[in-house]
Write an enzyme that holds these catalytic residues in place. Structure first.
Site, PDB file in Angstrom:
ATOM      1  N   ASN A   9      48.758  20.441  34.208  1.00  0.00           N
ATOM      2  CA  ASN A   9      47.525  21.208  34.415  1.00  0.00           C
ATOM      3  C   ASN A   9      46.951  21.462  33.030  1.00  0.00           C
ATOM      4  OD1 ASN A   9      45.526  23.037  34.981  1.00  0.00           O
ATOM      5  ND2 ASN A   9      46.811  24.374  36.254  1.00  0.00           N
ATOM      6  N   LYS A  16      49.799  23.445  31.124  1.00  0.00           N
ATOM      7  CA  LYS A  16      50.983  23.858  31.882  1.00  0.00           C
ATOM      8  C   LYS A  16      51.614  22.581  32.428  1.00  0.00           C
ATOM      9  CE  LYS A  16      48.953  28.084  33.676  1.00  0.00           C
ATOM     10  NZ  LYS A  16      48.173  28.504  34.832  1.00  0.00           N
ATOM     11  N   ARG A  90      46.194  18.044  37.766  1.00  0.00           N
ATOM     12  CA  ARG A  90      45.269  18.897  38.504  1.00  0.00           C
ATOM     13  C   ARG A  90      43.875  18.650  37.935  1.00  0.00           C
ATOM     14  NH1 ARG A  90      43.848  25.068  37.572  1.00  0.00           N
ATOM     15  NH2 ARG A  90      42.593  25.369  39.441  1.00  0.00           N
ATOM     16  N   HIS A 179      40.559  26.054  44.475  1.00  0.00           N
ATOM     17  CA  HIS A 179      41.911  26.526  44.832  1.00  0.00           C
ATOM     18  C   HIS A 179      42.446  25.763  46.050  1.00  0.00           C
ATOM     19  CE1 HIS A 179      40.756  30.703  43.022  1.00  0.00           C
ATOM     20  NE2 HIS A 179      41.454  30.032  42.134  1.00  0.00           N
ATOM     21  N   HIS A 207      43.495  33.924  48.258  1.00  0.00           N
ATOM     22  CA  HIS A 207      44.124  33.584  46.973  1.00  0.00           C
ATOM     23  C   HIS A 207      43.520  34.518  45.933  1.00  0.00           C
ATOM     24  CE1 HIS A 207      45.630  30.629  43.835  1.00  0.00           C
ATOM     25  NE2 HIS A 207      44.771  31.362  43.150  1.00  0.00           N
ATOM     26  N   GLY A 209      43.981  35.686  42.331  1.00  0.00           N
ATOM     27  CA  GLY A 209      44.515  35.638  40.966  1.00  0.00           C
ATOM     28  C   GLY A 209      43.408  36.094  40.035  1.00  0.00           C
ATOM     29  N   GLY A 211      41.041  34.094  39.056  1.00  0.00           N
ATOM     30  CA  GLY A 211      40.008  33.577  39.943  1.00  0.00           C
ATOM     31  C   GLY A 211      40.464  33.913  41.355  1.00  0.00           C
ATOM     32  N   ARG A 240      34.495  37.292  36.774  1.00  0.00           N
ATOM     33  CA  ARG A 240      33.316  36.727  37.465  1.00  0.00           C
ATOM     34  C   ARG A 240      32.774  37.720  38.486  1.00  0.00           C
ATOM     35  NH1 ARG A 240      36.750  31.832  38.863  1.00  0.00           N
ATOM     36  NH2 ARG A 240      36.835  30.649  36.931  1.00  0.00           N
ATOM     37  N   ARG A 283      46.973  44.984  36.973  1.00  0.00           N
ATOM     38  CA  ARG A 283      47.978  46.041  36.765  1.00  0.00           C
ATOM     39  C   ARG A 283      47.390  47.188  35.952  1.00  0.00           C
ATOM     40  NH1 ARG A 283      52.285  41.507  35.439  1.00  0.00           N
ATOM     41  NH2 ARG A 283      50.319  40.735  34.637  1.00  0.00           N
ATOM     42  N   GLU A 332      50.089  38.424  45.871  1.00  0.00           N
ATOM     43  CA  GLU A 332      51.546  38.460  46.054  1.00  0.00           C
ATOM     44  C   GLU A 332      52.157  39.793  45.639  1.00  0.00           C
ATOM     45  OE1 GLU A 332      53.200  35.013  43.986  1.00  0.00           O
ATOM     46  OE2 GLU A 332      51.617  33.775  44.859  1.00  0.00           O
ATOM     47  N   GLU A 380      51.181  25.704  43.629  1.00  0.00           N
ATOM     48  CA  GLU A 380      50.189  24.649  43.444  1.00  0.00           C
ATOM     49  C   GLU A 380      50.819  23.383  42.867  1.00  0.00           C
ATOM     50  OE1 GLU A 380      47.562  27.860  41.658  1.00  0.00           O
ATOM     51  OE2 GLU A 380      46.040  26.486  42.385  1.00  0.00           O
TER      52      GLU A 380
END
Ligand code: ADP
Length: 394
Positions: A9, A16, A90, A179, A207, A209, A211, A240, A283, A332, A380
């Site tokens: 990625n 990654k 990806r 995604h 989803h 995250g 994004g 965003r 957080r 999650e 993913e």
């Protein structure tokens, strides 16, 4: 490993990577290369409990991937001996053409490059990873897996915007959605958790995250999703804005003379939770809200309210849902966001189980809830490896 795939990625200054089994979807090795092109780059590599960190200057993606190959020599299985079946990449935007994973050749590379106008921040960086990997692993198939592909099944009623025909016909303006690998993986897992075939159930995947997007999955196929031509539409995200009146852009241009590049930057990088709270990280926002910060409290309300509206509208779009699945960093981990998003949907068939939600699931609704609410960790890279193995088997 029966079908080892090296999944890459590639971002603009980071890469990654994971060595994943395309059948079990287990990752034997994971790694991250950060700050490529800057003074001090860092590579972190984890393999079977071993952790390796290398700092240095990786001038470009080629230097980064060479450092990755060296890391595999030191910890885990050297890539040359791993029996790789492919290198999978990806790619964020596949446009209208790439609705399945493809083996990359020169022509595909050019087509991905041509799609950069639709994803100027992402596709060029993804392509750089592909180019370097083709040189580094010339004998292996290189496969591109597109974030947009899962949404190729979204029907016209949901993917067409009511804009002038030449925008649609000549300039590619439509909803693509993103995604996709995550929504595909999580919706399949949700069906598994219900003990049913994906073809037998309707699932809404949130989803959440940095994004964030919501997708309505009808019997295994995406029929609507909150992101649009670009990842800007839909939910409020880390930086965003998500949905807004497009006339705000004209208004701000007229009032301040801001260029379209400035406005693009403002809505993609300086809006969302950052603009509402001063923080990107959920957080930090939850901690601020808990300590009485009014702006953070309101921002979390806005955040959850937007998700709730999408989920409600997708229950209507699907004519009823069997499951709602939360995934990615916030989905999650944040019981507070999940409760804020679906806790009040009792009239629509959601009975949240507070204790199960606090414990993190996987099932967080009561046994008699008509809609089962779940927490499903996304994977993913695993999904990319699975699709790659499936493509090569055909
Ligand atoms: P990306 O889109 O960059 O892959 P992630 O899926 O990793 O992002 O999600 C990052 C978000 O998840 C951050 O806002 C982070 O604060 C949030 N997050 C991670 N862990 C927790 C947690 N325990 N509680 C609440 N939010 C969390």
């Amino acid at each position: 490993m029966s079908a080892p795939v090296l999944v890459i990625n590639s971002g603009s200054s980071s890469i990654k990577y994971q060595l994943v089994d395309g059948e079990t979807l287990e990752a034997a090795t994971t790694g991250l290369i950060e700050r490529i092109g800057q003074d001090e780059s860092v590579l972190t590599h984890k393999s079977d409990g071993e952790r390796l960190e290398r700092t240095g200057r990786f001038a470009d993606h080629a230097a980064g991937l060479e450092a990755m190959v060296a890391a595999f020599e030191e910890a885990g299985t050297p890539l040359a001996e791993a029996g790789l079946i492919a290198v999978a990449h990806r790619v964020v935007h596949g446009g209208e053409r790439f609705v399945q994973p493809v083996i990359v050749d020169d022509e595909v590379e050019q087509a991905v490059e041509a799609l950069s106008s639709l994803a100027p921040l992402h596709n060029p960086a993804n392509l750089e990873g592909i180019r370097v990997a083709r040189k580094l692993f010339p004998r292996l198939p290189q496969v591109a897996v597109f974030d947009t592909a899962f949404h190729a099944t979204v029907p016209e009623r949901a993917h067409l915007y009511a804009v002038p025909s030449e925008w649609r016909e000549e300039h590619g303006v439509r909803r693509y959605g993103f995604h996709g690998t995550s929504h595909a993986y999580v919706s399949r897992k949700a069906a598994e958790l219900l003990g049913k075939s994906p073809k037998a159930v309707n699932v809404i995947v949130a989803h959440l995250g940095n994004g964030a997007s919501v997708t309505a999955v009808e019997r295994g196929r995406s029929i609507d999703t909150s992101m649009g031509l670009t990842p800007l539409e839909g939910l409020v995200m880390g930086t965003r804005s998500g949905d807004l009146d497009p006339a705000i852009v004209f208004h701000m241009h007229r009032r301040t003379g801001a260029s379209f590049a400035d406005l693009d930057d403002a809505l993609n990088k300086r809006s969302g939770m950052l603009a509402l709270t001063g923080h990107i990280d959920n957080r930090a926002i939850e901690a601020a809200a808990a300590s009485g910060d009014r702006a953070a409290q309101v921002a979390l309300e806005i955040y959850c309210y937007r998700i709730r509206k999408y989920i409600g509208s997708y229950i209507a779009a699907l004519g009823g849902a069997d499951a709602i699945a939360f995934t990615a960093g916030i989905g999650e981990n944040s019981a507070e966001v999940r409760a804020g998003a679906v806790g009040s949907l009792t009239a629509l068939g959601v009975q949240l189980d507070e204790a199960a939600n606090a414990a993190g699931g996987p099932v967080i609704s009561t046994p008699d809830s008509p809609i089962t609410v779940m927490v499903i960790p996304t994977n993913e890279e695993g999904e990319i490896a699975r699709q790659t193995a499936a493509l090569l088997e055909r």
